[in-house]
Design an enzyme around this catalytic site. Structure first.
Site, mmCIF file in Angstrom:
data_model
loop_
_atom_site.group_PDB
_atom_site.id
_atom_site.type_symbol
_atom_site.label_atom_id
_atom_site.label_comp_id
_atom_site.label_asym_id
_atom_site.label_seq_id
_atom_site.Cartn_x
_atom_site.Cartn_y
_atom_site.Cartn_z
ATOM 1 C CD GLU A 78 -27.725 -8.958 -18.928
ATOM 2 O OE1 GLU A 78 -26.499 -8.960 -18.745
ATOM 3 O OE2 GLU A 78 -28.303 -9.753 -19.684
ATOM 4 C CE1 TYR A 107 -20.497 -8.072 -18.932
ATOM 5 C CE2 TYR A 107 -20.843 -7.951 -16.564
ATOM 6 C CZ TYR A 107 -20.130 -7.599 -17.688
ATOM 7 O OH TYR A 107 -19.043 -6.786 -17.566
ATOM 8 C CB CYS A 148 1.314 25.107 15.016
ATOM 9 S SG CYS A 148 1.939 24.758 13.363
ATOM 10 C CE LYS A 171 -23.366 4.853 -16.368
ATOM 11 N NZ LYS A 171 -22.186 4.941 -15.585
ATOM 12 C CG ASP A 216 -20.315 0.532 -10.032
ATOM 13 O OD1 ASP A 216 -19.495 0.597 -10.968
ATOM 14 O OD2 ASP A 216 -20.526 1.474 -9.251
ATOM 15 C CE LYS A 262 -23.204 0.079 -17.168
ATOM 16 N NZ LYS A 262 -21.981 0.088 -16.412
HETATM 17 S S1 IVH Z 1 -22.712 -6.233 -21.509
HETATM 18 C C1 IVH Z 1 -20.756 -5.539 -25.663
HETATM 19 N N1 IVH Z 1 -23.902 -6.564 -19.217
HETATM 20 O O1 IVH Z 1 -20.640 -2.223 -18.019
HETATM 21 C C2 IVH Z 1 -21.417 -5.323 -24.349
HETATM 22 N N2 IVH Z 1 -22.021 -5.130 -19.267
HETATM 23 O O2 IVH Z 1 -20.501 0.122 -19.906
HETATM 24 C C3 IVH Z 1 -20.762 -6.022 -23.252
HETATM 25 N N3 IVH Z 1 -21.401 -4.231 -17.061
HETATM 26 O O3 IVH Z 1 -17.723 -3.035 -19.774
HETATM 27 C C4 IVH Z 1 -21.165 -5.577 -21.919
HETATM 28 N N4 IVH Z 1 -22.983 -5.224 -15.921
HETATM 29 O O4 IVH Z 1 -17.970 -3.828 -17.371
HETATM 30 C C5 IVH Z 1 -22.897 -5.944 -19.856
HETATM 31 N N5 IVH Z 1 -25.051 -7.020 -17.255
HETATM 32 C C6 IVH Z 1 -24.059 -6.404 -17.893
HETATM 33 C C7 IVH Z 1 -23.138 -5.572 -17.215
HETATM 34 C C8 IVH Z 1 -22.122 -4.941 -17.944
HETATM 35 C C9 IVH Z 1 -21.936 -4.434 -15.851
HETATM 36 C C10 IVH Z 1 -20.242 -3.349 -17.308
HETATM 37 C C11 IVH Z 1 -19.154 -3.973 -18.115
HETATM 38 C C12 IVH Z 1 -19.042 -3.177 -19.371
HETATM 39 C C13 IVH Z 1 -19.655 -1.880 -18.944
HETATM 40 C C14 IVH Z 1 -20.269 -1.211 -20.150
#
Ligand code: IVH
Length: 666
Positions: free
Chosen positions: A111, A223, A407, A310, A115, A113
C-alpha cells in the site's frame, strides 16, 4: 570520534529535530537525513548497552501533544514502522519473515505510505465517538471536533457488519491542490507559507477553531483496523470492509504473492506516485494474515509484520553562485542561495532560501560549493547538504552579514530566535518601502495604482517616506514622476480617497505592527473599538484579548510607544482614515432572553455555533464557556460531550435543542 560522545551529541540533535518536527511543525532537515541520524544512534546504542537511557530519542515516538486539547490514552498504542530506503532491505525482510513463519506461505499487502498526520478514530455502534492524534504513541490529543470537518470521514457508517466497537487508523492529508490554494492565499496575506502538505495537515488538525479547519478541506485515507471483534481474518478483507462502511481506502492497496511482485510494485509506484492528488513518502508492506501477524509480533517500537519502503526525495546537485541577503518589511534578513539553474521535479530552480544563520552554519556552506537541492513535496526548494568532496581548496566559508545590506546598520539577533534583523525600522529603505507596499495592498487599504515598483519609486524620490505621507500626494507631485501620466496619477488619488472608507480593523492591519496579521488586527479593532483606546492599552490589557499572547501584546505597546508611529497615526487621522469601529446598530436587537446565560455544545444543523452565539447576544442573553450552577440553559447540538451532559444533568440545567432555541427568540 569518541562513540560515547557521539551518542550524547546525536541524542541532543535528534531531540531538537523532534521538537521542530512534532511541536513546531517546522522541520529543518529532510526525513531521510533524520532517519540516518536515528539509525546511527540506534547502532551506537546497541553497541554500548551501558549507555541505555529510557528517555533517548530511540525509545519513543515523537510527541505532538498540544496542551489545549483534552488528552486520552490510546486503547492500542500507536506504533511506528521500521523503514528502509532500499529494495534489498525489503527483500531481506520478506526472507526473514518467511523463516520466522517456519517456511509457511504468506501473502503481502502493498500500500501507499501517505505523508500526512496520523489519526485514530473510535467508533461505537456505527457512530464516531472520538478522534485522537498520535501524541507520544501512548496518549494523544482529542481532536474530534476538527476531524468531523473532514468530509470524507463518515460520521455514521454505511453498509453493515462492523464490530460494535472498533478503532480505525489512517492519515489526515491536505491534497496538493488545496495546499497550493492555501499557500497562495497565505502569500497574498503575507503570512508564512507551509513548507509541505504534511506540516499544513498537522498544523490544521491542531487548530483550536474547527471552523477554520473546515475551510482547509482536509482529506483522510485509512489503513489499519483494530478491534476485539474483527470481521475477517486478514488485513486486506478487513480494509475492503472498511471501504464498504464509507471510508476512503486507497485503490492502490494490492495483494502480492512473491518477491518479484513486491519489486514490481515498488518500481511502478516510485514514479507513478507523482500523479497522485496527495503527498506520499513511500510504500508499506504488511503480512496479510492476522494469525501470521500475531505469530510475528512486535518489537518495542514497531510491528515485525510490516515494513515501510521510503522514496528518495527528489534531489539535484548544483553550484552555489553567491549568497544574497534580503531585507523584508519587518527588517528580518534572509540569506538566499543563488544557484546555477538546475532542473528539479519539472521546474528550474535558481534560488533557494537558506532561512537563517544557523542553517548556513550547520550545513557549513563555503563559496562556490556544490549544494544538494531538494524538493520533497515542498514548493520552496531547500538546500539539504553540501558535496564537500568537490569543494575548491581555499574557498572561504559563507559568513552571515553583520550589517544591513540595505542601510548599513549593525544587525541585531532576535531574542530566542535564529533570525537577525535590521533595527533601523524607520530609516532602512526596503523596510519603509515594504510598509508602504503593505499599506496599499488589496486586503489592507486597497489603494489602486500603487504596486511594488511604484511604492519603491515613491520612496526613492522622497515623496513618501512613511505611510502617513501618502495622503500628502498631489496631482502635481505625481506628474513629476517618471512615466507617470494624468490617468495613473488620478487613479492613485481616487484610490487614496476611497481608502478613507476602509474599516478600522483593516486600518490596524495596514499599519504593519510586527506580529499583527489580519486576524489579530480584527480582534484588536473589535476589542479596543477605536485607535485612542488601542494606543493607551497596556500589555496586560492587550494580552487579555482572545488570541493575543504576551509577545504580540508587547509588540503593539512598543509600536505605539514610538513617536514616529504616533505621528503617522495622527497624519492618517487628519487625512480622514477610519480610526474607530462603526457604531453597532440596535436594529434587530431584542431582550427576549433577558440576561439568561447559555452554554453551547455540540454540532448544529441550521446555523453555525458562531451564529448561535451572535443570536444569544443580540437577544439579550449571555454566552458562557463552561457549565456552572449559574448557567440557565445548555443549547445542545449533536454529539454533545459526555462530560458536559453529565454535569448539566447533575445540576439540573435544562438542555434545549436548536429548534426550541429558535422558537424562544422567534
Ligand atoms: S500502518 C502498526 N500503513 O506511517 C503499524 N502506516 O511510520 C501502523 N502511514 O504512524 C501503521 N501510510 O502515520 C501504515 N499505509 C500505511 C501508512 C502508514 C502512512 C504512517 C502512519 C504511521 C507511520 C509509520
Amino acid at each position: 570520534m569518541d562513540e560515547i560522545k557521539r551518542i550524547t551529541e546525536l541524542r541532543k540533535e535528534l531531540n531538537e529535530h523532534n521538537h521542530r518536527y512534532y511541536v513546531l511543525s517546522d522541520p529543518t532537515i529532510s526525513d531521510m537525513d533524520y532517519d540516518m541520524l536515528m539509525k546511527e544512534l540506534e547502532a551506537l546504542e546497541a553497541k554500548h548497552p551501558e549507555m541505555h537511557d529510557p528517555l533517548s530519542p530511540t525509545q519513543r515516538v515523537g510527541s505532538d501533544i498540544n496542551t489545549s486539547f483534552e488528552q486520552v490514552a490510546h486503547i492500542y498504542p500507536m506504533l511506528s514502522l521500521g523503514n528502509t530506503y532500499s529494495i534489498d532491505d525489503v527483500n531481506d525482510w520478506i526472507k526473514r519473515t518467511k523463516t520466522a513463519l517456519s517456511g509457511e506461505q504468506f501473502t503481502i499487502v502493498g500500500e501507499m505510505k501517505y505523508d500526512g498526520t496520523s489519526i485514530s478514530l473510535i467508533y461505537e455502534h456505527g457512530r464516531l465517538v472520538r478522534a485522537v492524534t498520535r501524541g507520544d504513541g501512548t496518549r494523544g490529543d482529542v481532536v474530534t471536533d476538527n476531524v468531523k470537518t473532514i468530509k470524507s470521514i463518515p460520521l455514521e457508517l454505511q453498509g453493515s457488519g462492523w464490530p460494535d466497537m472498533f478503532e480505525l487508523r489512517g492519515e489526515i492529508l491536505l491534497p496538493w491542490k488545496e495546499f497550493e490554494r492555501i499557500n497562495a492565499e497565505r502569500a497574498f496575506n503575507e503570512e508564512p507559507l507551509f513548507a509541505n502538505p504534511r506540516n499544513a495537515a498537522s498544523g490544521t488538525i491542531k487548530l483550536l477553531n474547527p471552523a477554520e479547519v473546515a475551510k482547509r478541506n482536509l482529506d483522510a485515507y485509512f489503513y489499519y483496523l483494530l478491534s476485539d471483534n474483527l470481521p475477517y481474518d486478514n488485513h486486506y478483507d478487513n480494509m475492503m470492509a472498511v471501504k464498504s462502511w464509507g471510508f476512503k481506502v486507497s485503490d492502490i492497496m494490492t495483494c502480492l504473492h512473491s518477491i518479484d511482485e513486491v519489486d514490481e510494485f515498488i518500481n511502478h509506484w516510485d514514479t507513478a506516485r507523482k500523479e497522485l492528488p496527495v503527498a506520499t513518502d513511500g510504500l508499506v508492506f504488511k503480512v496479510n494474515s492476522l494469525r501470521q501477524q500475531l505469530n510475528l509480533g512486535f518489537t518495542a517500537k514497531s510491528p515485525r509484520w510490516a515494513i515501510a519502503y521510503k522514496f528518495q526525495a527528489e534531489r539535484a546537485l548544483t553550484q552555489l553562485d553567491f549568497v544574497s541577503f534580503e531585507v523584508g518589511r519587518m527588517g528580518i534578513v534572509t540569506p538566499v542561495a543563488n544557484l546555477n539553474p538546475v532542473l528539479l521535479s519539472g521546474t528550474i530552480v535558481k534560488r533557494a532560501s537558506l532561512h537563517n544563520e544557523d542553517i548556513i552554519r550547520t550545513l557549513d556552506i563555503h563559496e562556490h560549493d556544490m549544494l544538494y537541492v531538494e524538493k520533497g513535496g515542498e514548493i520552496i526548494p531547500k538546500i539539504t547538504g553540501v558535496d564537500t568532496g568537490s569543494r575548491q581548496p581555499g574557498s572561504m566559508s559563507i559568513k552571515f552579514v553583520t550589517h544591513c545590506p540595505a542601510c548599513g546598520t549593525p544587525l541585531r539577533r532576535i531574542e530566542g530566535e535564529a533570525a537577525w534583523m535590521c533595527p533601523n525600522k524607520y530609516g532602512c529603505p526596503p523596510q519603509i518601502a515594504g510598509r508602504v507596499e503593505h499599506y496599499v495592498g488589496r486586503r489592507m487599504m486597497n489603494i489602486d495604482g500603487i504596486g511594488e515598483e511604484t511604492a519603491q519609486l515613491l520612496y526613492n524620490t522622497g515623496l513618501v517616506t512613511n505611510i502617513g505621507e501618502l495622503y500628502d500626494l498631489t496631482r502635481e507631485k505625481l506628474l513629476c514622476l517618471e512615466r507617470f501620466g494624468e490617468k495613473s496619477a488620478d487613479r492613485i488619488l481616487q484610490g487614496l480617497k476611497d481608502s478613507l472608507n476602509v474599516t478600522f480593523d483593516r486600518v490596524v492591519y495596514a499599519l504593519s505592527i510586527p506580529y499583527v496579521g489580519e486576524t489579530v488586527a480584527k480582534k484588536l479593532a473589535r476589542a479596543a473599538g477605536d485607535i485612542d483606546t488601542l494606543m493607551s492599552m497596556s500589555a496586560e490589557q492587550l494580552a487579555a484579548i482572545e488570541d493575543i499572547g504576551p509577545r504580540i501584546a508587547e509588540s503593539i505597546t512598543e509600536y505605539f510607544a514610538t513617536p514616529i508611529n504616533r505621528e503617522i497615526v495622527e497624519r492618517l487621522r487628519q487625512a480622514g482614515v477610519q480610526m474607530s469601529m462603526p457604531e453597532e446598530s440596535t436594529e434587530g436587537k431584542t431582550d427576549k432572553l433577558g440576561g439568561k446565560s447559555f452554554v453551547i455544545s455540540g454540532v448544529f444543523t441550521h446555523h453555525s455555533r458562531d451564529q448561535y452565539k451572535a443570536m444569544i447576544e443580540n437577544n439579550g442573553g449571555k454566552n458562557v464557556g463552561s457549565i456552572s450552577k449559574k448557567t440557565d440553559y445548555i443549547l445542545a447540538g449533536e454529539n454533545m460531550g459526555p462530560a458536559k451532559l453529565e454535569k448539566a444533568q447533575k445540576l439540573g440545567i435544562p438542555i434545549i435543542d436548536e429548534d426550541t432555541f429558535l422558537k424562544m427568540i422567534e
